[in-house]
Scaffold this motif. Structure first.
Motif, PDB file in Angstrom:
ATOM      1  N   ASN A  61       0.815  -1.214   0.000  1.00  0.00           N
ATOM      2  CA  ASN A  61       0.000   0.000   0.000  1.00  0.00           C
ATOM      3  C   ASN A  61       0.849   1.264   0.000  1.00  0.00           C
ATOM      4  O   ASN A  61       0.382   2.342   0.391  1.00  0.00           O
ATOM      5  CB  ASN A  61      -0.927  -0.019   1.222  1.00  0.00           C
ATOM      6  CG  ASN A  61      -1.932  -1.132   1.139  1.00  0.00           C
ATOM      7  OD1 ASN A  61      -2.873  -1.060   0.374  1.00  0.00           O
ATOM      8  ND2 ASN A  61      -1.716  -2.187   1.914  1.00  0.00           N
ATOM      9  N   ALA A  62       2.091   1.147  -0.462  1.00  0.00           N
ATOM     10  CA  ALA A  62       3.038   2.263  -0.412  1.00  0.00           C
ATOM     11  C   ALA A  62       2.525   3.495  -1.153  1.00  0.00           C
ATOM     12  O   ALA A  62       2.688   4.622  -0.653  1.00  0.00           O
ATOM     13  CB  ALA A  62       4.396   1.830  -0.975  1.00  0.00           C
ATOM     14  N   ASP A  63       1.910   3.320  -2.291  1.00  0.00           N
ATOM     15  CA  ASP A  63       1.434   4.483  -3.055  1.00  0.00           C
ATOM     16  C   ASP A  63       0.417   5.294  -2.248  1.00  0.00           C
ATOM     17  O   ASP A  63       0.540   6.516  -2.122  1.00  0.00           O
ATOM     18  CB  ASP A  63       0.815   4.059  -4.389  1.00  0.00           C
ATOM     19  CG  ASP A  63       1.833   3.504  -5.364  1.00  0.00           C
ATOM     20  OD1 ASP A  63       3.038   3.802  -5.222  1.00  0.00           O
ATOM     21  OD2 ASP A  63       1.424   2.752  -6.272  1.00  0.00           O
ATOM     22  N   ASN A  64      -0.567   4.606  -1.705  1.00  0.00           N
ATOM     23  CA  ASN A  64      -1.612   5.277  -0.933  1.00  0.00           C
ATOM     24  C   ASN A  64      -1.054   5.890   0.350  1.00  0.00           C
ATOM     25  O   ASN A  64      -1.364   7.035   0.694  1.00  0.00           O
ATOM     26  CB  ASN A  64      -2.736   4.292  -0.613  1.00  0.00           C
ATOM     27  CG  ASN A  64      -3.909   4.948   0.080  1.00  0.00           C
ATOM     28  OD1 ASN A  64      -4.217   6.113  -0.148  1.00  0.00           O
ATOM     29  ND2 ASN A  64      -4.568   4.207   0.936  1.00  0.00           N
ATOM     30  N   LEU A  65      -0.216   5.138   1.053  1.00  0.00           N
ATOM     31  CA  LEU A  65       0.354   5.643   2.305  1.00  0.00           C
ATOM     32  C   LEU A  65       1.255   6.851   2.060  1.00  0.00           C
ATOM     33  O   LEU A  65       1.193   7.844   2.796  1.00  0.00           O
ATOM     34  CB  LEU A  65       1.128   4.528   3.011  1.00  0.00           C
ATOM     35  CG  LEU A  65       0.278   3.375   3.555  1.00  0.00           C
ATOM     36  CD1 LEU A  65       1.174   2.210   3.963  1.00  0.00           C
ATOM     37  CD2 LEU A  65      -0.578   3.838   4.716  1.00  0.00           C
ATOM     38  N   ALA A  66       2.084   6.779   1.035  1.00  0.00           N
ATOM     39  CA  ALA A  66       2.990   7.888   0.737  1.00  0.00           C
ATOM     40  C   ALA A  66       2.212   9.134   0.322  1.00  0.00           C
ATOM     41  O   ALA A  66       2.531  10.245   0.750  1.00  0.00           O
ATOM     42  CB  ALA A  66       3.989   7.481  -0.342  1.00  0.00           C
ATOM     43  N   GLN A  67       1.194   8.957  -0.492  1.00  0.00           N
ATOM     44  CA  GLN A  67       0.396  10.112  -0.924  1.00  0.00           C
ATOM     45  C   GLN A  67      -0.323  10.741   0.256  1.00  0.00           C
ATOM     46  O   GLN A  67      -0.396  11.970   0.373  1.00  0.00           O
ATOM     47  CB  GLN A  67      -0.608   9.707  -2.007  1.00  0.00           C
ATOM     48  CG  GLN A  67      -1.279  10.894  -2.672  1.00  0.00           C
ATOM     49  CD  GLN A  67      -0.284  11.819  -3.356  1.00  0.00           C
ATOM     50  OE1 GLN A  67       0.460  11.414  -4.228  1.00  0.00           O
ATOM     51  NE2 GLN A  67      -0.255  13.081  -2.948  1.00  0.00           N
ATOM     52  N   THR A  68      -0.835   9.907   1.153  1.00  0.00           N
ATOM     53  CA  THR A  68      -1.509  10.431   2.344  1.00  0.00           C
ATOM     54  C   THR A  68      -0.542  11.229   3.205  1.00  0.00           C
ATOM     55  O   THR A  68      -0.875  12.323   3.680  1.00  0.00           O
ATOM     56  CB  THR A  68      -2.130   9.276   3.149  1.00  0.00           C
ATOM     57  OG1 THR A  68      -3.107   8.615   2.334  1.00  0.00           O
ATOM     58  CG2 THR A  68      -2.802   9.778   4.417  1.00  0.00           C
ATOM     59  N   ALA A  69       0.657  10.699   3.420  1.00  0.00           N
ATOM     60  CA  ALA A  69       1.660  11.415   4.217  1.00  0.00           C
ATOM     61  C   ALA A  69       2.022  12.748   3.563  1.00  0.00           C
ATOM     62  O   ALA A  69       2.159  13.771   4.243  1.00  0.00           O
ATOM     63  CB  ALA A  69       2.900  10.554   4.407  1.00  0.00           C
ATOM     64  N   THR A  70       2.175  12.745   2.254  1.00  0.00           N
ATOM     65  CA  THR A  70       2.498  13.977   1.531  1.00  0.00           C
ATOM     66  C   THR A  70       1.374  14.998   1.677  1.00  0.00           C
ATOM     67  O   THR A  70       1.624  16.170   1.958  1.00  0.00           O
ATOM     68  CB  THR A  70       2.777  13.667   0.051  1.00  0.00           C
ATOM     69  OG1 THR A  70       3.985  12.901  -0.014  1.00  0.00           O
ATOM     70  CG2 THR A  70       2.939  14.929  -0.772  1.00  0.00           C
TER      71      THR A  70
END
Length: 94
Positions: A61-70
């Motif tokens: 889920n790296a894409d979703n997690l990274a976008q959320t953090a950004t």
């Protein structure tokens, strides 16, 4: 009353969360205590498998997690991906 998540890069509101009541907080603490009491008797091998599954889930889920953090913190997307990977490695370490 509520809390807002403002994207620091854009100034736009991303989400709104309502505050929990005293009863909600109490119920969460009771459930957390129940979970702790169940988990402390789980064999270490099972706990290790759970941590490996958590690490795998972070990577999947790296894409979703990274976008959320950004969006939530205004950090560069590359930094957010690095944070996701670091979290997965921490789960694997423990």
């Amino acid at each position: 009353m509520s809390n807002q998540v403002i994207n620091p890069s854009t100034g736009m509101q991303e989400m709104v969360f309502s505050l929990n009541s005293e009863e909600d907080l109490h119920n969460a603490l009771v459930e957390g205590d129940k979970y702790y009491r169940r988990q402390r008797i789980v064999p270490v091998k099972v706990l290790a498998q759970q941590l490996m599954a958590i690490a795998a889930s972070f990577r999947e889920n790296a894409d979703n997690l990274a976008q959320t953090a950004t969006n939530n913190m205004g950090k560069l997307i590359s930094e957010s991906y690095a944070e996701v990977e670091a979290t997965a490695k921490i789960a694997e370490y423990y």
